[in-house]
Design an enzyme around this catalytic site. Structure first.
Site, PDB file in Angstrom:
ATOM      1  N   LYS A  46      40.467  40.434 -40.989  1.00 48.85           N
ATOM      2  CA  LYS A  46      41.509  41.221 -42.007  1.00 48.85           C
ATOM      3  C   LYS A  46      40.964  42.488 -42.340  1.00 48.85           C
ATOM      4  CE  LYS A  46      43.922  40.590 -46.451  1.00 48.85           C
ATOM      5  NZ  LYS A  46      44.146  39.755 -47.612  1.00 48.85           N
ATOM      6  N   SER A  48      48.674  38.248 -48.606  1.00 45.61           N
ATOM      7  CA  SER A  48      48.562  39.608 -48.086  1.00 45.61           C
ATOM      8  C   SER A  48      48.038  39.445 -46.564  1.00 45.61           C
ATOM      9  CB  SER A  48      47.543  40.574 -48.716  1.00 45.61           C
ATOM     10  OG  SER A  48      46.683  40.026 -49.048  1.00 45.61           O
ATOM     11  N   SER A  95      46.373  34.847 -51.172  1.00 45.27           N
ATOM     12  CA  SER A  95      46.551  35.577 -50.083  1.00 45.27           C
ATOM     13  C   SER A  95      46.135  34.898 -48.659  1.00 45.27           C
ATOM     14  CB  SER A  95      45.957  37.047 -50.127  1.00 45.27           C
ATOM     15  OG  SER A  95      46.705  37.963 -51.010  1.00 45.27           O
TER      16      SER A  95
END
Lengths: 489, 500, 101
Positions: free
Chosen positions: B82, B157, B181
């Site tokens: 990420k 996210s 997330s």
């Protein structure tokens, strides 16, 4: 408004000055407070930085154990109570030298609180209360003269451990403020917490100043003064600001609670540009640092290992050793000098002689050569031997000064120098009697004067004996022999 | 098994095959890079890839094996990371214009651990800007598509990481979880995602959103794979003062397949109105599977659950408002051009122009919650209710070993469906934020389908008891096959080619 | 507690955020909504409840030994600088003007 700072004597002033001091000292540590970057002064710009002290995304703080210990040590030396649990808080504001947009500091639970420092006459000191002692990180340093129309920033200083020491507004004069700073500095030197030099920025002072009519108990409007570079500026700024405030109030005006900068060149305080909003720092507990337990036995071990502090030492020198307050102050002000003095005593020197020699001959030399006591080449034992030679009467004081110069220069032992230069005093009574009688016989005129009551001639006769003995006669003995024979004049 | 296409192998299978010299790391990496190339025009899970560096690293791994040495437990495993986790060699953007060109001069601790374990990092994946969002629609660059439906969000996210794993672009990925997330996108994308206990994995190098809530965690297609990944990531770090000293257990050894006598609590409040009936059904069926395998199911109550979302928003935005203050354009990142009236102006314009609208909204909210005169009523109050939420969990964990609940109230929603209404978007996190506030570990695993879209089962455990979560999840996955289903992806994206 | 445009403006200033008038308007609305939602917390009794900041309460705080290690090389430290002057980061002039007395 004139810039003559406080020219009337304090007692004549119709107002009282009320001063509180906020002092920041840089702690003496190897590494920064929250990262391992070196703290060495004077490095190339931005050469002692890392993701943590640059505030790069993803970086996290981890507390330096020794910085914490130094903070506790300083707080104890300042008579503070120590928090059971120290916690850090974030102080949020934006500025280019503040890498994270917040400073990690302590708000609710500072390391130390409710301490004090004594100022003034050691026999009758005034206690200045210290509200709090807390740890925080320093910001970067910005420079405005490197590039026209721009500023530049060096982050070597970002993350240096600082101690903030806040006094209550208990100080009542600029001189007292200076004394407080001098005492505070000495405590830092004695405990090894900081070298506390204003010129190098390792001691920084902000003053909170207000005035009020004599006898009033209410606090007046307070001004914060920044940009003070020396103890002298502190004194001048306080006196200027107090006068300025009183003049405003006497003319019927009101004062704003504000920050002012001390202008060293013009010797005035000037208002800082007004901000629209007072800062709201939005303090909240630092989530990246767990609270630290300050275990009672650990704190006690630090307390037990504290050296004799300047206040106590000053008292001891005056009360137990009988030194004058001024002499005591000079010795105490430099812990290394005091240490030398004490080693001299331990090597057998008498207090009066030791103090006299350290404060005149030794200190005189150090000042002339720009040397620190650490670099002074004569070990205490050697100087003690020299003092003993004088005390025993083996050499005169004048001769001793000659010997002193040589042992400083060459590192020789005092006895060796005395022999080599033939400086041994003649103290042999019989030998001196013989010379004295000869001089008396050779100088009937002065002898008659002495017997007639003109004592001045005695010195002439002493001088003659010294001449005969090439300066080696023990002058006290010569003096007493002459007086004996001539009836004291 | 070793004949299967490389992009269908799990982490353990692949790593063990590479270590044994049966498959080559270089082939595995190439196959996944090809799949990224084939699919990512459509999915857009990645913000950047590093093919040359990855292949070079893969060759090193193969060389190590050839010399007879062990390259590590993740030998040759391609991993997607990420893009809010700092890594040298590529920009780390946090999906923000503000950091579009920022190249960190250091690697996060988790990156160092992956490297040391022999993993090969393929690239950085998309997210909601600064991890603030539940759909990856807040990325400043572009959205990511859910592999299960071209009109569906992948969740957020960590949407890019979840999508990449679901689509077979990587068998493993890293995400971060502050309020859900990792778990939410895992549920929406039909993969396994684990948020470790707060402090289990070092946060050093993860761009902070909310310091007391953030954790880095793994995505994979099975609990067993997640166990191997967690073992590499977990453990104390002297660069993170909040990383716990607790020793790391052998997670893989805990995967016995046995849940006999395991007490599973089902919190009533997590099945309240707002949870879609089909989601509830799938989740309850999953719990029944575990019950049939010998677990004891116990109804429990976490009464402060309705307050978790407002507490989360106060705490997270307050911490975030401070954590994001460093983005001022002075030392790195976006700096506003043109004349400025001073440093305050430069900072305000750089932030105003460089930061996205959701980020600015949360910064303002957080600043508000901390401001003078409001601290006690907002932030201060939230911290106290937070303790009550944690105490709810502590109380039920005296009676049960695990909690089972939905991960999200609905399956993946459509693009644009929630973005107009912030409160509706925030509701996606209704089942996940309590866990972060209490600092607990939790995982999401696929447990059913609603109109072809995956549903996630959330398993919540005691602090530092990821082993029990993984054991239950693995036991469930041995008895079901939801985690084995693969999305049908556009033509030209058939199983990634690989050389034998 | 309703949120006014002034509130938002002041808070944005502290947060170092330049907001356009349109952004301000939108924020006033959205924040008002969200704050209203957060005020549901008022119903929770929290007398005598300690705030929870660190979920790992009870862990001893880790401390670092006081050893120095080298920092980043200069070029890496300055690599992302939007503007520099030799070894320094460069910013617009920060000199504080003083108001006239």
């Amino acid at each position: 408004m004139s810039s003559n700072a406080g020219t009337e004597p304090a007692v004549d002033r119709p107002y009282e000055i009320v001063i509180g001091l906020e002092v920041h000292v840089e702690l003496t540590t190897e590494s920064k407070i929250f990262c391992g970057c070196p703290t060495r002064f004077g490095a190339e710009p931005n050469s002692q930085v890392c993701p943590v002290c640059l505030g790069l995304p993803g970086a996290l703080p981890v507390l330096n154990a020794f910085a914490l210990e130094q903070a506790v040590r300083a707080a104890l030396a300042l008579g503070c109570r120590i928090q059971e649990r120290a916690r850090f808080d974030r102080k949020n504001y934006h500025y280019p030298d503040l890498v994270k947009g917040y400073q990690i500091s302590q708000f609710d639970l500072p390391v130390g609180y409710d301490g004090f420092l004594e100022v003034g006459d050691p026999d009758n000191p005034r206690r200045i209360r210290i509200r709090r002692v807390h740890l925080e990180e320093d910001t970067g340093k910005s420079l405005h003269d490197q590039v026209p129309g721009a500023s530049v920033v060096d982050y070597n200083r970002s993350g240096i451990p600082l101690l903030e020491i806040v006094s209550e507004p208990d100080l009542r004069s600029a001189e007292e403020a200076r004394d407080y700073l001098a005492q505070l500095r000495q405590v830092m030197l004695y405990t090894g917490v900081s070298d506390a030099r204003m010129e190098e920025g390792s001691l920084r002072v902000d003053c909170n100043v207000s005035v009020r009519p004599r006898g009033s108990e209410t606090l007046g409007t307070v001004t914060e003064i920044k940009n003070l570079n020396s103890f002298r500026s502190v004194v001048r700024a306080i006196e200027y600001e107090a006068r300025r405030q009183w003049e405003v109030l006497s003319a019927g005006g009101t004062l704003q609670r504000e920050t002012r900068h001390w202008d060293e060149r013009r010797e005035v305080t000037r208002a800082a540009r007004r901000k629209e909003e007072a800062d709201d720092y939005r303090y909240f507990p630092e989530p990246d640092l767990l609270p630290v337990e300050l275990a009672a036995d650990w704190v006690e071990s630090i307390r037990a290992a504290l050296p004799e502090l300047p206040g106590a030492r000053r008292r001891r020198y005056v009360q137990a050793l009988g030194l004058s307050p001024r002499d005591a102050e000079t010795l105490v002000a430099d812990p290394e000098l005091a240490r030398y003095f004490e080693e001299l005593l331990a090597a057998g020197a008498g207090v009066r002689d030791a103090a006299a020699w350290v404060l005149t001959q030794v200190l005189g030399l150090l000042n002339a050569e720009g040397m620190t006591i650490a670099a002074f080449p004569v070990p205490p034992a050697r100087l003690a031997r020299l003092l003993a030679l004088v005390d025993e009467g083996t050499i005169s004081t004048t001769a001793a000064k000659e010997v002193f110069e040589e042992i400083v220069r060459t590192g020789a032992e005092p006895d060796a120098v005395v022999e080599a230069r033939g400086l041994r005093q003649i103290s042999d009574q019989a030998a001196l009697e013989e010379i004295v009688d000869r001089v008396i016989a050779a100088n009937p005129g002065p002898v008659a004067d002495i017997r007639a009551g003109k004592g001045k001639a005695l010195g002439f006769l002493v001088g003659q004996v010294m001449k005969e003995t090439r300066g080696r006669a023990n002058p006290q003995l010569v003096n007493s022999l002459l007086k004996e024979r001539l009836g004291g004049g | 098994m070793t004949d299967a296409p490389l992009t269908e192998l799990g982490v353990i299978e692949l790593a063990d095959a590479v270590r044994r010299g049966q498959r080559r790391a270089e082939d595995a990496v190439r196959a996944h890079l090809d799949r990224i190339a084939a699919l990512d025009g459509h999915l857009r899970a990645f913000l950047a890839t590093q093919p040359e560096a990855a292949l070079a690293r893969a060759r090193e791994i193969d060389e190590t094996v050839r010399r007879g040495a062990d390259p590590g437990p993740l030998a040759g495993v391609p991993v997607a990371v990420k893009d809010n986790i700092c890594m040298r060699g590529l920009p780390t953007t946090a999906a923000s214009r503000f950091l579009a060109d920022f190249e960190p001069p250091y690697d996060a601790t988790v990156i160092e651990r992956l490297h040391a374990a022999g993993a090969v990092i393929l690239g950085k994946t998309n997210l909601d800007e600064f991890a603030m969002g539940s759909s990856t629609e807040n990325s400043a660059f572009h959205p990511t598509v859910n592999p299960w439906g071209a009109d569906r969000v992948p969740g957020g996210s960590s949407g890019g990481s979840a999508a990449a794993v679901a689509a077979g672009q990587a068998p493993a990925a890293l995400g971060t979880d502050t309020g859900g997330s990792i778990r939410l996108p895992a549920a929406f994308c039909g993969v396994t995602g684990l948020k470790p206990t707060y402090g289990r994995v070092s946060r050093y190098g993860a761009i902070a959103f909310a310091s007391s809530l953030d954790q880095i965690g793994p995505f994979a297609r099975s609990a067993a794979d997640a166990a191997r990944l967690l073992a590499v990531l977990a453990g104390p770090d002297d660069r993170d003062g909040t990383a716990a000293p607790e020793p790391v257990p052998d997670y893989e050894a805990a995967l016995t397949g046995d849940v006999q006598g395991l007490r599973i609590g089902v919190p009533a409040e997590y099945f309240a109105e707002g949870v879609a009936p089909e989601v509830e059904r799938a989740v309850r069926e999953a719990i029944d599977v575990l019950a049939a395998a010998g677990a004891r199911v116990v109804p429990v109550s976490l009464p402060h659950t309705p307050y978790a979302l407002p507490v989360y928003h106060l705490v997270a935005t307050a911490e975030a408002s401070s954590n994001l203050a460093r983005f001022d354009g002075v030392r790195y990142g976006y700096r506003a051009r043109g004349p400025v009236s001073g440093p305050d102006d430069l900072i305000a314009r750089s932030r105003g122009e460089g930061l996205g609208p959701e980020v600015k909204l949360r910064i303002v909210l957080g600043t508000f919650a901390l401001s003078a005169g409001r601290y006690d009523a907002y932030y201060g109050k939230a911290l106290r209710v937070r303790r009550l939420i944690q105490e709810d969990f502590q109380r039920v964990f005296r009676e049960v070993d695990l909690l089972a609940a939905p991960t999200a109230p609905t399956p993946a929603f459509r693009f644009g469906e929630r973005s107009a209404d912030p409160l509706a978007m925030y509701m996606s996190d209704v089942c996940t934020t309590g866990v972060n506030l209490a600092g607990l570990p939790a995982a999401s695993i696929p447990c059913g389908w609603v109109e072809g879209l995956p549903v996630g089962l959330q398993l919540i455990g005691r602090p530092f008891d990821e082993a029990t979560i993984l054991r239950a999840a693995d036991a469930y996955q041995r008895r079901t096959d939801h985690h084995l289903r693969r999305p049908a992806l556009p033509a030209g994206a058939a199983a990634g080619g690989e050389a034998r | 507690m309703p949120v006014t445009p002034d509130d938002v403006r002041r808070v944005a200033q502290f947060a170092g955020l330049y907001l356009s008038p349109a952004e301000e308007d939108e924020l006033v609305q959205r924040i008002g909504q969200i704050i209203g939602y957060m005020e549901t917390l008022e119903a929770v009794a929290t007398e005598g409840v300690e705030p929870l900041i660190h979920p790992l309460a009870g862990s001893p705080a880790p401390l670092r030994p006081d050893t120095a290690r080298p920092g980043l090389p200069l070029e890496q430290a300055l690599a992302n600088a939007p503007d520099r002057h030799g070894p320094f980061y460069k910013v617009p002039s920060m000199i504080e003007e003083t108001a006239d007395d």
